[in-house]
Write an enzyme that holds these catalytic residues in place. Structure first.
Site, PDB file in Angstrom:
ATOM      1  N   ASP A 175       0.862  -1.178   0.000  1.00 30.14           N
ATOM      2  CA  ASP A 175       0.000   0.000   0.000  1.00 30.14           C
ATOM      3  C   ASP A 175       0.900   1.231   0.000  1.00 30.14           C
ATOM      4  O   ASP A 175       1.815   1.321   0.814  1.00 30.14           O
ATOM      5  CB  ASP A 175      -0.893  -0.012   1.247  1.00 30.14           C
ATOM      6  CG  ASP A 175      -1.823   1.190   1.284  1.00 30.14           C
ATOM      7  OD1 ASP A 175      -2.558   1.392   0.297  1.00 30.14           O
ATOM      8  OD2 ASP A 175      -1.801   1.935   2.279  1.00 30.14           O
ATOM      9  N   GLU A 264      -1.666  -1.199  -6.057  1.00 29.01           N
ATOM     10  CA  GLU A 264      -2.903  -0.621  -6.565  1.00 29.01           C
ATOM     11  C   GLU A 264      -2.650   0.171  -7.834  1.00 29.01           C
ATOM     12  O   GLU A 264      -1.607   0.772  -7.988  1.00 29.01           O
ATOM     13  CB  GLU A 264      -3.482   0.356  -5.534  1.00 29.01           C
ATOM     14  CG  GLU A 264      -4.078  -0.295  -4.335  1.00 29.01           C
ATOM     15  CD  GLU A 264      -4.552   0.760  -3.354  1.00 29.01           C
ATOM     16  OE1 GLU A 264      -5.694   0.699  -2.937  1.00 29.01           O
ATOM     17  OE2 GLU A 264      -3.747   1.655  -3.026  1.00 29.01           O
ATOM     18  N   CYS A 321     -12.662  -9.910   8.013  1.00 27.37           N
ATOM     19  CA  CYS A 321     -13.984 -10.479   7.716  1.00 27.37           C
ATOM     20  C   CYS A 321     -14.562 -10.003   6.376  1.00 27.37           C
ATOM     21  O   CYS A 321     -15.559 -10.534   5.915  1.00 27.37           O
ATOM     22  CB  CYS A 321     -14.966 -10.159   8.838  1.00 27.37           C
ATOM     23  SG  CYS A 321     -15.469  -8.425   8.876  1.00 27.37           S
ATOM     24  N   CYS A 336     -12.837  -2.942  13.220  1.00 28.07           N
ATOM     25  CA  CYS A 336     -14.059  -3.583  12.725  1.00 28.07           C
ATOM     26  C   CYS A 336     -14.727  -4.322  13.883  1.00 28.07           C
ATOM     27  O   CYS A 336     -14.053  -4.734  14.833  1.00 28.07           O
ATOM     28  CB  CYS A 336     -13.682  -4.563  11.612  1.00 28.07           C
ATOM     29  SG  CYS A 336     -15.075  -5.492  10.959  1.00 28.07           S
ATOM     30  N   CYS A 338     -15.660  -7.209  14.009  1.00 23.19           N
ATOM     31  CA  CYS A 338     -15.182  -8.589  14.108  1.00 23.19           C
ATOM     32  C   CYS A 338     -13.963  -8.708  15.021  1.00 23.19           C
ATOM     33  O   CYS A 338     -13.472  -9.807  15.279  1.00 23.19           O
ATOM     34  CB  CYS A 338     -14.859  -9.159  12.738  1.00 23.19           C
ATOM     35  SG  CYS A 338     -13.321  -8.526  12.056  1.00 23.19           S
ATOM     36  N   ASP A 345      -3.177   1.362   7.233  1.00 26.41           N
ATOM     37  CA  ASP A 345      -2.428   1.087   6.005  1.00 26.41           C
ATOM     38  C   ASP A 345      -1.997  -0.379   5.911  1.00 26.41           C
ATOM     39  O   ASP A 345      -1.851  -0.920   4.821  1.00 26.41           O
ATOM     40  CB  ASP A 345      -1.204   2.008   5.899  1.00 26.41           C
ATOM     41  CG  ASP A 345      -1.620   3.468   5.769  1.00 26.41           C
ATOM     42  OD1 ASP A 345      -2.657   3.726   5.129  1.00 26.41           O
ATOM     43  OD2 ASP A 345      -0.925   4.336   6.325  1.00 26.41           O
TER      44      ASP A 345
HETATM   45 ZN   LIG Z   1     -13.952  -7.319  10.214  1.00 28.46          ZN
END
Ligand SMILES: [Zn+2]
Length: 356
Positions: A175, A264, A321, A336, A338, A345
């Site tokens: 990245d 990318e 996830c 997140c 999860c 990054d």
């Molecule tokens: Zn997640």
């Protein structure tokens, strides 16, 4: 793959420098007259058609090749111009039969009152060593050119390198950004992350600010030349840094048996740099692009494949996830529901590796 090695000549004497300049002036004349003959429909050309030009015939023949290629492109370009126009600072080009490299001495034919061979020492740098290694490994030399830039003389040599192909299967996602110039995540084919690497952008940011304020001060007094010098300095600094980062990344990739590097497509970089003003943004998309180019070039030398992926959602998705949620990213942190709480990054570089 073809590589170009640019070697800097040790400062030639005034006398030799004058010979260079005289030959360059003849190259300009020669190229223009070749273009004029091509425009007049004469396509079968040889050095004998340019008796009035004071250059070795090897150089004239190379000029014919170069100008023919340029003329083809010119015709395709639908330019408004009547014909090709050549600036004063043309390179003197040689095909691989007409120059020699012996240790750090290059030898080339030039014209004085007749065609004569000259020998010039070049600076003994790592680039030169690299080139010599390729020559020892019987890589094929291509064309070369002598040119003048900002008070210095250079000899650029092209060489054909056999394409290697890595048999390794690990994947490195990289990245590229502002706060972290580069974050790499390496995973196995089973998806396990085995290593990671951060390249902090703090120093680059500091340098950027330093040069920006210098530019501002000068801007008021309109010292255009000084501003240009500062821009050049900043670009050289970034270029050196990009060389360093790309070199370290490739060393790491080799050490970790990476077979493919994923990055990318650049579009995303423009978006992530939205907070900057336009001039800075241009500079940045340019240096990001340069970093990618250096990584790609060095990767290919070691046989590592480089792939580009669509950057959509790489910074918003959870690398654990898969949930896509923009608000999960807050500055440097990605968190997140999860339970995935990591550097934003690093999360992006994992996503890049996962997308492959
Ligand atoms: Zn997640």
């Amino acid at each position: 793959m073809q590589l170009t090695y640019v070697l800097e000549l040790l400062k030639p004497t005034k006398r030799k420098e004058n010979i260079f300049f005289e030959n360059i002036a003849e190259v300009v004349k020669n190229r223009q007259s070749i273009a004029n003959k091509l425009k007049a429909g004469k396509t079968k050309l040889s050095s004998a058609d340019f008796k009035e030009i004071n250059l070795p015939s090897a150089v004239k023949n190379q000029n014919i090749r170069e100008v023919k290629a340029l003329y083809k492109r010119f015709l395709k370009s639908n330019s408004d111009k009547e014909n090709l126009e050549f600036k004063d600072n043309q390179p003197i080009c040689y095909n691989n039969q007409n120059y020699k490299i012996d240790n750090h001495i290059i030898s080339i034919p030039l014209y004085t009152s007749k065609c004569q061979r000259f020998a010039f020492p070049v600076k003994e740098t790592n680039r030169l060593k690299e080139l010599q290694n390729h020559i020892k490994n019987s890589c094929k030399l291509g064309k070369a050119s002598l040119f003048y830039k900002r008070g210095k003389w250079y000899f650029a040599v092209t060489i054909k390198i056999d394409n290697k192909k890595s048999t390794n299967s690990n994947v490195m996602g990289i990245d590229i950004g502002l706060r972290q110039l580069a974050v790499a995540s390496i995973k196995t084919t089973k998806g396990k992350e085995i290593n990671r690497q951060f390249y902090d952008g703090k120093e680059a940011g500091f340098i950027r600010k330093k040069y920006r304020s210098l530019r501002r001060k000068l801007g008021k007094s309109k010292k255009i030349k000084a501003i240009k010098n500062i821009n050049d300095k900043e670009q050289r600094w970034m270029r050196d840094l990009n060389h360093k980062i790309s070199k370290q990344l490739i060393n790491l990739a080799v050490q970790e048996q990476v077979g493919t590097i994923i990055m990318e497509n650049l579009e995303n970089i423009r978006n992530t740099a939205q907070s900057l003003n336009k001039a800075d943004r241009n500079l940045h998309s340019w240096t990001f692009y340069q970093l990618q180019q250096f990584i790609e070039y060095k990767a290919k030398l070691t046989g590592i494949k480089v792939e580009y992926i669509n950057p959509k959602y790489t910074s918003q998705s959870c690398s654990k996830c898969g949930e896509v949620k923009k608000s999960n990213r807050k500055a440097n942190l990605y968190s997140c529901v999860c339970g995935n709480n990591i550097h934003a990054d690093l999360n992006a570089s994992r996503n890049i590796a996962n997308k492959y």
